[in-house]
Motif scaffolding. Structure first.
Motif, PDB file in Angstrom:
ATOM      1  N   PHE A 197       0.782  -1.080   0.027  1.00 23.53           N
ATOM      2  CA  PHE A 197      -0.087  -0.073   0.048  1.00 23.53           C
ATOM      3  C   PHE A 197       0.967   1.166   0.044  1.00 23.53           C
ATOM      4  N   LYS A 198       0.410   2.503  -0.276  1.00 20.41           N
ATOM      5  CA  LYS A 198       1.032   3.699  -0.504  1.00 20.41           C
ATOM      6  C   LYS A 198       0.803   4.111   0.904  1.00 20.41           C
ATOM      7  N   ALA A 199       1.904   4.423   1.750  1.00 20.66           N
ATOM      8  CA  ALA A 199       1.627   4.840   3.336  1.00 20.66           C
ATOM      9  C   ALA A 199       0.837   6.002   3.323  1.00 20.66           C
ATOM     10  N   MET A 200       1.319   6.994   2.572  1.00 25.92           N
ATOM     11  CA  MET A 200       0.603   8.375   2.891  1.00 25.92           C
ATOM     12  C   MET A 200      -0.943   8.471   2.272  1.00 25.92           C
ATOM     13  N   LYS A 201      -1.210   7.340   1.579  1.00 24.72           N
ATOM     14  CA  LYS A 201      -2.499   7.369   1.019  1.00 24.72           C
ATOM     15  C   LYS A 201      -3.393   6.391   2.276  1.00 24.72           C
ATOM     16  N   LEU A 202      -2.724   5.633   3.082  1.00 24.48           N
ATOM     17  CA  LEU A 202      -3.327   4.897   3.799  1.00 24.48           C
ATOM     18  C   LEU A 202      -4.556   5.554   4.572  1.00 24.48           C
ATOM     19  N   PRO A 203      -4.019   6.764   5.305  1.00 27.82           N
ATOM     20  CA  PRO A 203      -5.355   7.193   6.190  1.00 27.82           C
ATOM     21  C   PRO A 203      -6.331   7.659   5.433  1.00 27.82           C
ATOM     22  N   GLY A 204      -6.357   8.277   4.101  1.00 25.62           N
ATOM     23  CA  GLY A 204      -7.406   8.598   3.298  1.00 25.62           C
ATOM     24  C   GLY A 204      -8.156   7.437   2.999  1.00 25.62           C
ATOM     25  N   GLN A 205      -7.482   6.330   2.739  1.00 24.25           N
ATOM     26  CA  GLN A 205      -8.157   5.038   2.295  1.00 24.25           C
ATOM     27  C   GLN A 205      -9.024   4.362   3.461  1.00 24.25           C
ATOM     28  N   ILE A 206      -8.642   4.493   4.556  1.00 28.71           N
ATOM     29  CA  ILE A 206      -9.249   4.189   6.015  1.00 28.71           C
ATOM     30  C   ILE A 206     -10.373   5.209   5.986  1.00 28.71           C
ATOM     31  N   ALA A 207     -10.036   6.426   6.078  1.00 28.06           N
ATOM     32  CA  ALA A 207     -11.323   7.361   6.468  1.00 28.06           C
ATOM     33  C   ALA A 207     -12.340   7.174   5.257  1.00 28.06           C
ATOM     34  N   SER A 208     -11.921   7.208   4.208  1.00 26.53           N
ATOM     35  CA  SER A 208     -13.169   6.778   3.270  1.00 26.53           C
ATOM     36  C   SER A 208     -13.790   5.512   3.527  1.00 26.53           C
TER      37      SER A 208
END
Length: 124
Positions: free
Chosen positions: A109-120
């Protein structure tokens, strides 16, 4: 709004460290980690996180067995679970989705995109 607490359960130290750093710095969330399914279960019961990020392939107690144990316990059943997996084939993805997990995030996974994926996935 209170800070969200996420429990990362993954047997690979590097994955835990990268995900933890991204979730803390980008997401601003509180993070705890566990290196095995059994440790993850114990922490989930004790800490009652807002989300569990759960690796599928782990020795001893894999992610599916861990998820089933979480679902069997009334204390941890309401906690949403997102699976982290390198198994990206459609049949496996469908099988995981049928378990009732909140979402599936594939590795790497792309670490910096992980929070956005979770929030979504959780509408946070």
């Amino acid at each position: 709004m209170t800070t969200k607490h996420i429990l990362i359960v993954d047997d690979e130290y590097d994955i835990r460290a990268v995900a933890e750093l991204a979730l803390k710095t980008v997401g601003g969330w509180q993070v705890s980690t566990a290196a095995s399914g059994s440790e993850g279960l114990a922490k989930a019961i004790a800490e009652q996180p807002d989300l569990i990020l759960l690796d599928v392939m782990m020795p001893d107690m894999d992610g599916i067995a861990t998820f089933q144990a979480l679902q069997a316990n009334p204390t941890t059943k309401p906690i949403p679970v997102i699976l982290l997996t390198a198994k990206a084939q459609a049949t496996e993805q469908r099988r995981f989705a049928e378990l009732g997990v909140q979402a599936i995030i594939t590795k790497p996974f792309k670490a910096m995109k992980l929070p956005g994926q979770i929030a979504s996935a959780l509408n946070w």
